[in-house]
Each structure stands twice: as structure tokens, then as C-alpha cells.
Motif scaffolding. Structure first.
Motif, PDB file in Angstrom:
ATOM      1  N   UNK A   1      12.945   5.980  -4.087  1.00 36.18           N
ATOM      2  CA  UNK A   1      11.565   6.059  -3.613  1.00 36.18           C
ATOM      3  C   UNK A   1      10.589   6.293  -4.764  1.00 36.18           C
ATOM      4  N   UNK A   2       9.388   5.735  -4.614  1.00 38.21           N
ATOM      5  CA  UNK A   2       8.307   5.913  -5.572  1.00 38.21           C
ATOM      6  C   UNK A   2       7.193   6.648  -4.839  1.00 38.21           C
ATOM      7  N   UNK A   3       6.766   7.780  -5.365  1.00 38.42           N
ATOM      8  CA  UNK A   3       5.791   8.633  -4.691  1.00 38.42           C
ATOM      9  C   UNK A   3       4.440   8.620  -5.405  1.00 38.42           C
ATOM     10  N   UNK A   4       3.388   8.527  -4.615  1.00 42.11           N
ATOM     11  CA  UNK A   4       2.023   8.501  -5.132  1.00 42.11           C
ATOM     12  C   UNK A   4       1.206   9.581  -4.432  1.00 42.11           C
ATOM     13  N   UNK A   5       0.106   9.970  -5.062  1.00 41.48           N
ATOM     14  CA  UNK A   5      -0.913  10.751  -4.376  1.00 41.48           C
ATOM     15  C   UNK A   5      -2.215   9.963  -4.472  1.00 41.48           C
ATOM     16  N   UNK A   6      -2.776   9.628  -3.313  1.00 45.39           N
ATOM     17  CA  UNK A   6      -4.042   8.908  -3.254  1.00 45.39           C
ATOM     18  C   UNK A   6      -5.159   9.913  -3.020  1.00 45.39           C
ATOM     19  N   UNK A   7      -6.165   9.900  -3.906  1.00 42.27           N
ATOM     20  CA  UNK A   7      -7.281  10.834  -3.832  1.00 42.27           C
ATOM     21  C   UNK A   7      -8.589  10.073  -3.628  1.00 42.27           C
ATOM     22  N   UNK A   8      -9.260  10.350  -2.524  1.00 42.70           N
ATOM     23  CA  UNK A   8     -10.605   9.843  -2.321  1.00 42.70           C
ATOM     24  C   UNK A   8     -11.580  10.896  -2.804  1.00 42.70           C
ATOM     25  N   UNK A   9     -12.363  10.555  -3.830  1.00 41.88           N
ATOM     26  CA  UNK A   9     -13.163  11.563  -4.518  1.00 41.88           C
ATOM     27  C   UNK A   9     -14.600  11.628  -4.017  1.00 41.88           C
ATOM     28  N   UNK A  10     -15.078  12.861  -3.900  1.00 38.81           N
ATOM     29  CA  UNK A  10     -16.489  13.146  -3.646  1.00 38.81           C
ATOM     30  C   UNK A  10     -16.937  14.092  -4.755  1.00 38.81           C
ATOM     31  N   UNK A  11     -17.470  13.513  -5.830  1.00 35.79           N
ATOM     32  CA  UNK A  11     -17.803  14.321  -6.999  1.00 35.79           C
ATOM     33  C   UNK A  11     -16.534  14.843  -7.644  1.00 35.79           C
ATOM     34  N   UNK A  12     -16.473  16.173  -7.823  1.00 38.74           N
ATOM     35  CA  UNK A  12     -15.295  16.780  -8.430  1.00 38.74           C
ATOM     36  C   UNK A  12     -14.362  17.406  -7.395  1.00 38.74           C
ATOM     37  N   UNK A  13     -14.500  16.983  -6.159  1.00 35.10           N
ATOM     38  CA  UNK A  13     -13.570  17.416  -5.126  1.00 35.10           C
ATOM     39  C   UNK A  13     -12.895  16.198  -4.498  1.00 35.10           C
ATOM     40  N   UNK A  14     -11.647  16.392  -4.074  1.00 32.97           N
ATOM     41  CA  UNK A  14     -10.919  15.301  -3.412  1.00 32.97           C
ATOM     42  C   UNK A  14     -11.152  15.417  -1.912  1.00 32.97           C
ATOM     43  N   UNK A  15     -11.953  14.508  -1.388  1.00 33.03           N
ATOM     44  CA  UNK A  15     -12.341  14.538   0.015  1.00 33.03           C
ATOM     45  C   UNK A  15     -11.202  14.058   0.915  1.00 33.03           C
ATOM     46  N   UNK A  16     -10.371  13.170   0.384  1.00 28.77           N
ATOM     47  CA  UNK A  16      -9.227  12.623   1.118  1.00 28.77           C
ATOM     48  C   UNK A  16      -8.001  12.683   0.220  1.00 28.77           C
ATOM     49  N   UNK A  17      -6.878  13.159   0.764  1.00 34.78           N
ATOM     50  CA  UNK A  17      -5.636  13.250  -0.009  1.00 34.78           C
ATOM     51  C   UNK A  17      -4.480  12.755   0.841  1.00 34.78           C
ATOM     52  N   UNK A  18      -3.757  11.769   0.321  1.00 35.78           N
ATOM     53  CA  UNK A  18      -2.601  11.225   1.024  1.00 35.78           C
ATOM     54  C   UNK A  18      -1.413  11.124   0.076  1.00 35.78           C
ATOM     55  N   UNK A  19      -0.296  11.717   0.471  1.00 38.80           N
ATOM     56  CA  UNK A  19       0.968  11.566  -0.243  1.00 38.80           C
ATOM     57  C   UNK A  19       1.648  10.331   0.313  1.00 38.80           C
ATOM     58  N   UNK A  20       1.900   9.357  -0.547  1.00 38.15           N
ATOM     59  CA  UNK A  20       2.471   8.071  -0.124  1.00 38.15           C
ATOM     60  C   UNK A  20       3.829   7.898  -0.780  1.00 38.15           C
ATOM     61  N   UNK A  21       4.859   7.736   0.036  1.00 43.05           N
ATOM     62  CA  UNK A  21       6.220   7.561  -0.458  1.00 43.05           C
ATOM     63  C   UNK A  21       6.726   6.181  -0.049  1.00 43.05           C
ATOM     64  N   UNK A  22       7.059   5.352  -1.029  1.00 40.04           N
ATOM     65  CA  UNK A  22       7.479   3.972  -0.781  1.00 40.04           C
ATOM     66  C   UNK A  22       8.945   3.790  -1.159  1.00 40.04           C
ATOM     67  N   UNK A  23       9.724   3.297  -0.218  1.00 37.07           N
ATOM     68  CA  UNK A  23      11.140   3.008  -0.452  1.00 37.07           C
ATOM     69  C   UNK A  23      11.300   1.500  -0.626  1.00 37.07           C
ATOM     70  N   UNK A  24      11.494   1.022  -1.863  1.00 36.01           N
ATOM     71  CA  UNK A  24      11.592  -0.428  -2.097  1.00 36.01           C
ATOM     72  C   UNK A  24      12.869  -1.033  -1.522  1.00 36.01           C
TER      73      UNK A  24
END
Length: 334
Positions: free
Chosen positions: A68-91
Motif C-alpha cells: 500500500x501507498x499512503x498519502x495525506x491530502x491537505x486542503x489549505x486555508x492560509x496556514x491551517x489545513x481546512x480539510x485532511x484526508x488519509x488516503x491508502x491505495x493498494x495497487x
């Protein structure tokens, strides 16, 4: 012939050096430019007594054996992360699991004592995207986070436009106005089916509550309701993307994000994901409960349920014992 080989060799070397330089430059400038400062150190350790050591060992063993390859997706609002998603992909199985992390998740850190600083969305401003990777791994029982991807509102707008908009169903009137935002923010959507362009898509993702007296409805559970709406939007966006040429979409949208994924790897990952079915995309929320502490609203994640969720993501199948079989037989006989 010798002259041809000599010219070809020189030309090839020049091309290789030029191409390598371009790729290096692209990869270098794609990195998140907010480094933050210091190392993330959690101020209070979770109570690990209710987790059996073998459960942690099993999880770490599954992680080591997984591709698995793991990512963290951050939607930014200035210097804060307004949206955070841990994404795990199994190829191998073409399976994707997405765990939304509420921005109010309680995460106290050494040296950051203010009530707002104890919320997870404050980590980015103090430690940068690399620090968020460390903190997310800590939050998820040391499951590794391989890469980060950050995107701003303008970047999200461009990405949504690049795939031709995202279809969503809006169940209630959304009406919110913030004249003090820069520029002033106005969100208004009638109930029904919509194909949201980039600008409206970002507004939909930002919506959480209605302006008092406007007639609009707020999400009953605040940010948690907004997360569910974001997940539905994300799922529709993935569905829309799957109908396109995925590697082409990745290379097009890559310039609108900041990430530590090299361009070559991004194309490889996208190629691995070709053929992934929408039913193989699973979206959940970090287990836990929202409550007040010291007058501030936080989301406290449940350690035991988080462990169970991660075991499920990594394909753990608990073996039945003789007692389990006997209980099933008794249940059937009854």
C-alpha cells in the motif's frame, strides 16, 4: 560510422542532462514551500493500556507485508489545513481507502498550549506538510504516511474545472455570507442536482453553517456533517475522473498542487490505478466523538476503533477459535 556514434552519444548525453535537469527542477519546485519549524512532539500520550501489544504487532506486520501507498491530502486555508484526508491505495487489489480526519481532532503538542493549537488543523502552520505526515502517522498508530499533497482553494478550483465540474445532489438550502472574508464570501445553493464548476465546488466544500435568519440549513453536527458532504463530493469527483484518461488527468492537475511525490512516481501511481472500480473506493471518518473540553469543542478519536479500522484496511482476517465455532453452532440451534 564512428562520427555518427560520436554525434549520437553527445546528443543523447545532452538530452539526458537537459531532461534530468527539467525533471529535477519540476520536482524541486513542487515541494510545499511552508516548512514550519521544529519537530512534532505530542504532549500527552494516548492510553495504550486498552490495546493488546499483539494487536499492534499484527498491524505493523500487515503494514510491512503490504504494498500500500499512503498519502495525506491537505486542503489549505492560509496556514491551517481546512480539510485532511488519509488516503491508502493498494495497487495489487486496486483498492483505495480514504479516512477523513476532523480538523478539530484533539492533538496537544509540546510547546503549543493555546486551545486552538490543540486542534489537528494547527499542525500544518507550525510544522509544514512534512510535520503533518509525522503527526498523522502518530495519530494512526505509526502507520506510515509516504507522501503529502496540499492544495489551496484556487488550486482546487482549477482541478475541478480541469475535469469538467463535479455533479452533486444538495438536499437543503445552503445560504451563508461572510462580508469580512477576503474577498467577501457568498454561498448560495438551492436544493437539487447541480454540476458544480471550480468556483462553486470550492464554496460547496467550504459550507458548514447557514447565516442566521437566511432560511438556509446548517449541518446538524457541524464539521462532521461537512466532512460527509466532502466525502460525497470526492467520490463523485473520482467517478468523473475514472471516465477520463487518469494519467493525463494527473499530469494536468499536478501543477495545481504542492507535493513530495516526484512527477515520475505520480504517473506510475496513476497508471497503477487505471481500471480501479468505484466500488473499490471506501470512504470513512476517523472513529471518535466530538465534545467540549475547557470550553473548546474538540473531536476525540477512539484508539480501539481506530486500530480496528486500520486492521480492516490492511486486510486482517481474525481466525475463528473453537469457542467461536461452538457459539455459532449454539446460536443456529437456538
Amino acid at each position: 560510422m564512428k562520427i555518427f556514434i560520436k554525434i549520437f552519444t553527445i546528443a543523447f548525453l545532452c538530452f539526458f542532462i537537459l531532461f534530468s535537469g527539467l525533471v529535477w527542477s519540476f520536482n524541486y519546485y513542487m515541494k510545499d514551500n511552508h516548512d514550519g519549524s521544529g519537530i512534532v512532539v505530542r504532549a500527552e500520550e494516548e492510553d495504550m493500556d486498552n490495546l493488546e501489544p499483539e494487536d499492534i504487532d499484527i498491524l505493523m506486520q500487515l503494514v510491512d507485508e503490504s504494498s500500500r501507498i499512503n498519502f495525506i491530502l491537505l486542503g489549505l486555508e492560509g496556514f491551517r489545513s481546512d480539510t485532511m484526508m488519509f488516503i491508502s491505495f493498494d495497487p495489487d487489489d486496486k483498492q483505495m481507502d480514504i479516512v477523513s480526519i476532523p480538523r478539530d481532532t484533539y492533538y496537544p503538542r509540546v510547546g503549543y498550549d493555546g486551545p486552538g493549537k490543540k486542534k489537528f488543523n494547527a499542525v500544518y502552520g507550525d510544522h509544514g506538510a512534512a510535520g503533518v505526515k509525522t503527526a498523522v502517522s502518530d495519530l494512526l498508530l505509526n502507520v506510515p504516511v509516504d507522501h503529502y499533497v496540499t492544495v489551496t482553494y484556487s488550486g482546487a478550483e482549477a482541478i475541478i474545472n480541469s475535469i469538467g465540474g463535479v455533479p452533486v445532489y444538495i438536499s437543503h438550502l445552503m445560504d451563508y455570507e461572510d462580508p469580512y472574508d477576503d474577498p467577501p464570501l457568498k454561498i448560495y445553493f438551492e436544493p437539487g442536482n447541480h454540476l458544480l464548476n471550480g468556483k462553486d465546488g470550492v464554496k460547496f466544500l467550504r459550507y458548514r453553517k447557514a447565516t442566521p435568519g437566511s432560511g438556509g440549513l446548517s449541518y446538524a453536527d457541524g464539521d462532521l456533517g461537512r466532512i460527509r458532504a466532502q466525502q460525497e463530493f470526492m467520490k463523485n469527483a473520482i467517478k468523473k475522473t475514472m471516465s477520463l484518461r487518469l494519467p493525463s488527468v494527473v499530469t494536468t492537475t499536478f501543477r495545481f498542487v504542492r507535493t513530495d511525490i516526484d512527477l515520475q512516481d505520480a504517473i506510475i501511481y496513476a497508471t497503477m490505478a487505471v481500471g480501479m472500480e468505484l466500488e473499490n473506493v471506501n470512504m470513512v471518518m476517523l472513529p471518535g466523538v466530538a465534545r467540549y473540553q475547557g470550553g473548546t469543542s474538540y473531536f476525540f478519536h477512539d484508539l480501539q476503533e481506530t486500530r480496528d479500522l486500520l486492521l480492516q484496511i490492511y486486510g486482517y482476517e481474525e481466525e475463528e477459535t473453537e469457542e467461536d465455532v461452538e457459539e455459532e453452532i449454539i446460536s443456529i440451534e437456538d
